[in-house]
Design an enzyme around this catalytic site. Sequence first.
Site, PDB file in Angstrom:
ATOM      1  N   CYS A 171      32.068 -59.109   7.475  1.00  0.00           N
ATOM      2  CA  CYS A 171      31.379 -60.246   6.858  1.00  0.00           C
ATOM      3  C   CYS A 171      32.282 -61.467   6.806  1.00  0.00           C
ATOM      4  O   CYS A 171      31.821 -62.594   6.912  1.00  0.00           O
ATOM      5  CB  CYS A 171      30.915 -59.862   5.458  1.00  0.00           C
ATOM      6  SG  CYS A 171      32.245 -59.237   4.428  1.00  0.00           S
ATOM      7  N   GLU A 177      25.189 -65.626  12.031  1.00  0.00           N
ATOM      8  CA  GLU A 177      26.202 -64.575  12.034  1.00  0.00           C
ATOM      9  C   GLU A 177      25.967 -63.657  13.235  1.00  0.00           C
ATOM     10  O   GLU A 177      24.877 -63.097  13.377  1.00  0.00           O
ATOM     11  CB  GLU A 177      26.088 -63.758  10.743  1.00  0.00           C
ATOM     12  CG  GLU A 177      27.175 -62.735  10.592  1.00  0.00           C
ATOM     13  CD  GLU A 177      27.003 -61.879   9.335  1.00  0.00           C
ATOM     14  OE1 GLU A 177      25.879 -61.437   9.055  1.00  0.00           O
ATOM     15  OE2 GLU A 177      28.014 -61.646   8.644  1.00  0.00           O
ATOM     16  N   GLY A 200      23.044 -57.598   4.947  1.00  0.00           N
ATOM     17  CA  GLY A 200      22.611 -58.859   5.540  1.00  0.00           C
ATOM     18  C   GLY A 200      21.897 -59.762   4.534  1.00  0.00           C
ATOM     19  O   GLY A 200      21.336 -59.297   3.540  1.00  0.00           O
ATOM     20  N   THR A 201      21.930 -61.062   4.813  1.00  0.00           N
ATOM     21  CA  THR A 201      21.350 -62.042   3.883  1.00  0.00           C
ATOM     22  C   THR A 201      19.839 -61.862   3.745  1.00  0.00           C
ATOM     23  O   THR A 201      19.283 -61.980   2.644  1.00  0.00           O
ATOM     24  CB  THR A 201      21.703 -63.467   4.365  1.00  0.00           C
ATOM     25  OG1 THR A 201      23.126 -63.578   4.321  1.00  0.00           O
ATOM     26  CG2 THR A 201      21.083 -64.535   3.490  1.00  0.00           C
ATOM     27  N   LYS A 250      22.751 -45.557  -1.606  1.00  0.00           N
ATOM     28  CA  LYS A 250      21.932 -45.569  -0.389  1.00  0.00           C
ATOM     29  C   LYS A 250      22.840 -46.132   0.697  1.00  0.00           C
ATOM     30  O   LYS A 250      22.972 -47.347   0.861  1.00  0.00           O
ATOM     31  CB  LYS A 250      20.715 -46.481  -0.606  1.00  0.00           C
ATOM     32  CG  LYS A 250      19.448 -46.093   0.125  1.00  0.00           C
ATOM     33  CD  LYS A 250      19.600 -45.849   1.596  1.00  0.00           C
ATOM     34  CE  LYS A 250      19.592 -47.130   2.382  1.00  0.00           C
ATOM     35  NZ  LYS A 250      20.056 -46.964   3.768  1.00  0.00           N
ATOM     36  N   PRO A 251      23.535 -45.218   1.441  1.00  0.00           N
ATOM     37  CA  PRO A 251      24.415 -45.737   2.502  1.00  0.00           C
ATOM     38  C   PRO A 251      23.577 -46.192   3.690  1.00  0.00           C
ATOM     39  O   PRO A 251      22.386 -45.863   3.770  1.00  0.00           O
ATOM     40  CB  PRO A 251      25.244 -44.502   2.889  1.00  0.00           C
ATOM     41  CG  PRO A 251      24.367 -43.328   2.559  1.00  0.00           C
ATOM     42  CD  PRO A 251      23.464 -43.750   1.418  1.00  0.00           C
ATOM     43  N   GLU A 271      26.440 -59.039  -1.887  1.00  0.00           N
ATOM     44  CA  GLU A 271      27.550 -59.401  -0.989  1.00  0.00           C
ATOM     45  C   GLU A 271      26.946 -59.501   0.399  1.00  0.00           C
ATOM     46  O   GLU A 271      26.598 -58.471   0.996  1.00  0.00           O
ATOM     47  CB  GLU A 271      28.638 -58.318  -1.015  1.00  0.00           C
ATOM     48  CG  GLU A 271      29.285 -58.091  -2.365  1.00  0.00           C
ATOM     49  CD  GLU A 271      30.219 -59.215  -2.782  1.00  0.00           C
ATOM     50  OE1 GLU A 271      30.470 -60.133  -1.973  1.00  0.00           O
ATOM     51  OE2 GLU A 271      30.674 -59.193  -3.932  1.00  0.00           O
ATOM     52  N   TRP A 329      26.977 -50.531   7.200  1.00  0.00           N
ATOM     53  CA  TRP A 329      27.652 -49.540   8.049  1.00  0.00           C
ATOM     54  C   TRP A 329      29.062 -49.944   8.429  1.00  0.00           C
ATOM     55  O   TRP A 329      29.783 -49.161   9.031  1.00  0.00           O
ATOM     56  CB  TRP A 329      26.838 -49.293   9.334  1.00  0.00           C
ATOM     57  CG  TRP A 329      26.338 -50.544  10.009  1.00  0.00           C
ATOM     58  CD1 TRP A 329      25.070 -51.052   9.920  1.00  0.00           C
ATOM     59  CD2 TRP A 329      27.071 -51.449  10.857  1.00  0.00           C
ATOM     60  NE1 TRP A 329      24.983 -52.217  10.642  1.00  0.00           N
ATOM     61  CE2 TRP A 329      26.194 -52.476  11.246  1.00  0.00           C
ATOM     62  CE3 TRP A 329      28.379 -51.480  11.338  1.00  0.00           C
ATOM     63  CZ2 TRP A 329      26.573 -53.536  12.069  1.00  0.00           C
ATOM     64  CZ3 TRP A 329      28.760 -52.533  12.161  1.00  0.00           C
ATOM     65  CH2 TRP A 329      27.868 -53.545  12.517  1.00  0.00           C
TER      66      TRP A 329
HETATM   67  P1  NAD Z   1      21.447 -54.540   6.355  1.00  0.00           P
HETATM   68  O1  NAD Z   1      21.071 -55.627   5.410  1.00  0.00           O
HETATM   69  O2  NAD Z   1      20.564 -54.276   7.500  1.00  0.00           O
HETATM   70  O3  NAD Z   1      21.603 -53.152   5.589  1.00  0.00           O
HETATM   71  C1  NAD Z   1      22.443 -52.983   4.473  1.00  0.00           C
HETATM   72  C2  NAD Z   1      21.914 -51.842   3.632  1.00  0.00           C
HETATM   73  O4  NAD Z   1      20.638 -52.222   3.104  1.00  0.00           O
HETATM   74  C3  NAD Z   1      21.676 -50.550   4.409  1.00  0.00           C
HETATM   75  O5  NAD Z   1      21.974 -49.435   3.586  1.00  0.00           O
HETATM   76  C4  NAD Z   1      20.185 -50.614   4.695  1.00  0.00           C
HETATM   77  O6  NAD Z   1      19.618 -49.336   4.934  1.00  0.00           O
HETATM   78  C5  NAD Z   1      19.675 -51.225   3.409  1.00  0.00           C
HETATM   79  N1  NAD Z   1      18.360 -51.880   3.506  1.00  0.00           N
HETATM   80  C6  NAD Z   1      17.736 -52.338   4.607  1.00  0.00           C
HETATM   81  N2  NAD Z   1      16.511 -52.835   4.284  1.00  0.00           N
HETATM   82  C7  NAD Z   1      16.381 -52.700   2.940  1.00  0.00           C
HETATM   83  C8  NAD Z   1      15.352 -53.039   2.010  1.00  0.00           C
HETATM   84  N3  NAD Z   1      14.200 -53.595   2.396  1.00  0.00           N
HETATM   85  N4  NAD Z   1      15.553 -52.776   0.708  1.00  0.00           N
HETATM   86  C9  NAD Z   1      16.716 -52.219   0.298  1.00  0.00           C
HETATM   87  N5  NAD Z   1      17.707 -51.853   1.134  1.00  0.00           N
HETATM   88  C10 NAD Z   1      17.552 -52.091   2.447  1.00  0.00           C
HETATM   89  O7  NAD Z   1      22.931 -54.874   6.831  1.00  0.00           O
HETATM   90  P2  NAD Z   1      23.802 -54.064   7.891  1.00  0.00           P
HETATM   91  O8  NAD Z   1      23.317 -54.418   9.249  1.00  0.00           O
HETATM   92  O9  NAD Z   1      23.918 -52.625   7.506  1.00  0.00           O
HETATM   93  O10 NAD Z   1      25.235 -54.706   7.629  1.00  0.00           O
HETATM   94  C11 NAD Z   1      25.670 -55.877   8.218  1.00  0.00           C
HETATM   95  C12 NAD Z   1      25.554 -57.042   7.254  1.00  0.00           C
HETATM   96  O11 NAD Z   1      26.289 -56.759   6.067  1.00  0.00           O
HETATM   97  C13 NAD Z   1      26.171 -58.304   7.808  1.00  0.00           C
HETATM   98  O12 NAD Z   1      25.318 -59.395   7.555  1.00  0.00           O
HETATM   99  C14 NAD Z   1      27.451 -58.464   7.022  1.00  0.00           C
HETATM  100  O13 NAD Z   1      27.902 -59.781   6.919  1.00  0.00           O
HETATM  101  C15 NAD Z   1      27.066 -57.894   5.703  1.00  0.00           C
HETATM  102  N6  NAD Z   1      28.256 -57.482   4.939  1.00  0.00           N
HETATM  103  C16 NAD Z   1      28.640 -58.227   3.857  1.00  0.00           C
HETATM  104  C17 NAD Z   1      29.791 -57.900   3.162  1.00  0.00           C
HETATM  105  C18 NAD Z   1      30.247 -58.699   1.968  1.00  0.00           C
HETATM  106  O14 NAD Z   1      31.016 -58.173   1.178  1.00  0.00           O
HETATM  107  N7  NAD Z   1      29.811 -59.937   1.806  1.00  0.00           N
HETATM  108  C19 NAD Z   1      30.546 -56.785   3.547  1.00  0.00           C
HETATM  109  C20 NAD Z   1      30.128 -56.054   4.650  1.00  0.00           C
HETATM  110  C21 NAD Z   1      28.976 -56.409   5.336  1.00  0.00           C
END
Ligand code: NAD
Length: 498
Positions: free
Chosen positions: A285, A386, A230-231, A176-177, A251, A152
Site C-alpha cells: 500500500c 494504484e 482496497g479503497t 476474515k483473511p 487502512e 493478501w
Molecule cells: P480487497 O479490498 O479486495 O480485499 C481486502 C479484504 O476485504 C479481503 O479479505 C477481501 O476478501 C475482503 N472483502 C472484499 N469484498 C468485501 C466486502 N464487500 N465486504 C467486506 N469485505 C470484503 O483488497 P486486496 O486486493 O486483498 O488488497 C489490496 C489492497 O489492500 C490494495 O489497495 C492495498 O493498497 C490495500 N492495502 C492497504 C494497506 C494499508 O495499511 N493501508 C496495507 C495492505 C494493503
Amino acid sequence: MTLEQTLPICIAGEWRLGRGERYATCYPATGEAVAWLNAASVEDVEDAVQGAHQAFLHSGWAQRKPHERASVLYRIAELIRERSEDLAQLQRQDNGKPINETRALVASAAGTFQFFASACETLEETITPSRGDFVSMSVYEPMGVIAAITPWNSPIASEAQKVAPALAAGNAVVIKPAEITPLMALQLARICEDAGLPKGLLSVLPGKGSLLGDALTHHPLVKRVSFTGGTKTGKHIAHIAADKMMPVSLELGGKSPTIVLDDADLDHAVAGVLYGIFSSSGEACIAGSRLFVARALYEPFMARLVVAAAELRVGDPADERTQMGPLISAGHRESVERYVALGLAEGGRLLLGGERPSGGIYDRGYYYPPTILEGLNNGQQVCQEEIFGPVLVVMPFDDEEQLLEQANDSLYALAAGIWTRDYKRAWALGRKIQAGTVWINTYKQFSISTPFGGWRDSGLGREKGRLGILQYMEQKSLYWGMNEQPLAWAGVQREVGL
Ligand code: NAD
C-alpha cells in the site's frame, strides 16, 4: 496432513470443515496447490460471531486483569518466534513473497503481540480535573466482537496488527483473511489456542469477501470492523457501518510520491527509491509509485536508477538472494500489464521492463519485472490509480511549489518520501505534504510504536502505537459523588415543598 486432505478452519473454538466451496490456495511461483480447504459459509459466519459473543460474555477474558491478558499475548509472541521458520516458509508459499521478506513479517507479528501485551498492562485510565464535589474518571471498556478483515499482501503481520490490540483490549475477534491467502491466519489461531486463549475468542473464516466480509460487517453483534484492503471495498464497509453507527478503521490504498531534491545523496536516494517501489514486487500500500526528480538531476539520476533496477534479482522466493518474487496471481499480473499498456497509450515511454520475463521458473510463476515509465504527467490515469505492482512512473519537476501541487494532487494520501541533504527543506516540504507517513532520507521503515494510517481515500483511523489499543475500546466517564449533602437542586425541591 497430505495435500489431498481438506484443511479444517477455526469456527468458535472448533476446528472443522467450512460449509462453503472447496478451493485450493496456490503458490504464485509455480501455480501449484499448497493446501485445499473449504471456504466458510454465511452459516459459519453466524456460528463464529455467536461463539465469539458467548466467549466475550462468559470466558472471563474481558474481566481478567490486564497483566493476566498480557501474559497470554506474550506467550503468543513466544510461540510465533519458536515456529518462525515454518511460518515464514508457509507464508512464502501462501503469497509468493521472498523468504527474507516473509521472515521479517513473521518477526514483526511476534513483535506486535509483545508490544500490545505491554500496552495492555501499562494502559492508564485517568482521573480528570474535578469541577465539583465529585471525582471524575475516564476509563475504557472492551467493545465485544471485532471483525478483522485483511488483504493478501502481508498476511500474519496484517492480522497481528488487528488481533493483538483487539485481544489486549479484552475483545473477541473474527478474522476474515483474503480468500487466496488464508493459511497464516489459521496458523495464528492455532498459536493463540496453544498459548491458552479461551476457546471461541478467535475464529478464522476464509472465503469470499463479498459474501463473508459483508455478512460480518452487517452482523449486529459485530461492534467494530478493522479493515485493510482496497479503497472501493473500504468505502463499501464504511457505508454499512454508517447505517449501524459502528466505528470502523480503514487502512486503504495509496499512490505515494517519492521526491528527489537537487541536493539529495544519490546513493541513498537510488537505493531508497528502488526499495520503496520494487520490494514486495510493488504489492504494498505504501509503495513509492510516483517519483518526482529535480530537473537538474533528472538525467544522471534516472541513468543510475535504471541500471540499478535492471540488476534487481527477480526469481525464486525460496532463494535467499531473491529481491522480487512473483505477483500474487495470474489475474493480478494481467491487471498490472493493462496499466503498463495504458501508460504507453497515454504517451509514456518505457525506461525499463514492461514485458513478462520468460524461460525456466519465469514460465511457471506470475513474474513481472521492475518497470519504469517516463513521459507522463501526474493527471494521467497511471499516475493517479494504484497499480499495486512493480511499476514506477517518473516525472521531473522545476520548482518546489509545482512539485508540492503535483505530489498532493492525488485522491490517496498514505505516504511520501523526501530525499535531500538539507533538513530545513525537508522540514518545510515534509510538513506540507499531505500523507499519513512521510519518510525523510529513508523509506518503508516501520516501528510498531509509531501510529500508521492514511488521509483521504487512503483510510480512516490509525493502527499501531501505544494508543492503538484504544481503537478497540469504548471510552467511559465515571463520576463519584463526594457530597455530604444531597444535591442542591434536590434540597431546593424539599424547601419549596415539592
Ligand atoms: P480487497 O479490498 O479486495 O480485499 C481486502 C479484504 O476485504 C479481503 O479479505 C477481501 O476478501 C475482503 N472483502 C472484499 N469484498 C468485501 C466486502 N464487500 N465486504 C467486506 N469485505 C470484503 O483488497 P486486496 O486486493 O486483498 O488488497 C489490496 C489492497 O489492500 C490494495 O489497495 C492495498 O493498497 C490495500 N492495502 C492497504 C494497506 C494499508 O495499511 N493501508 C496495507 C495492505 C494493503
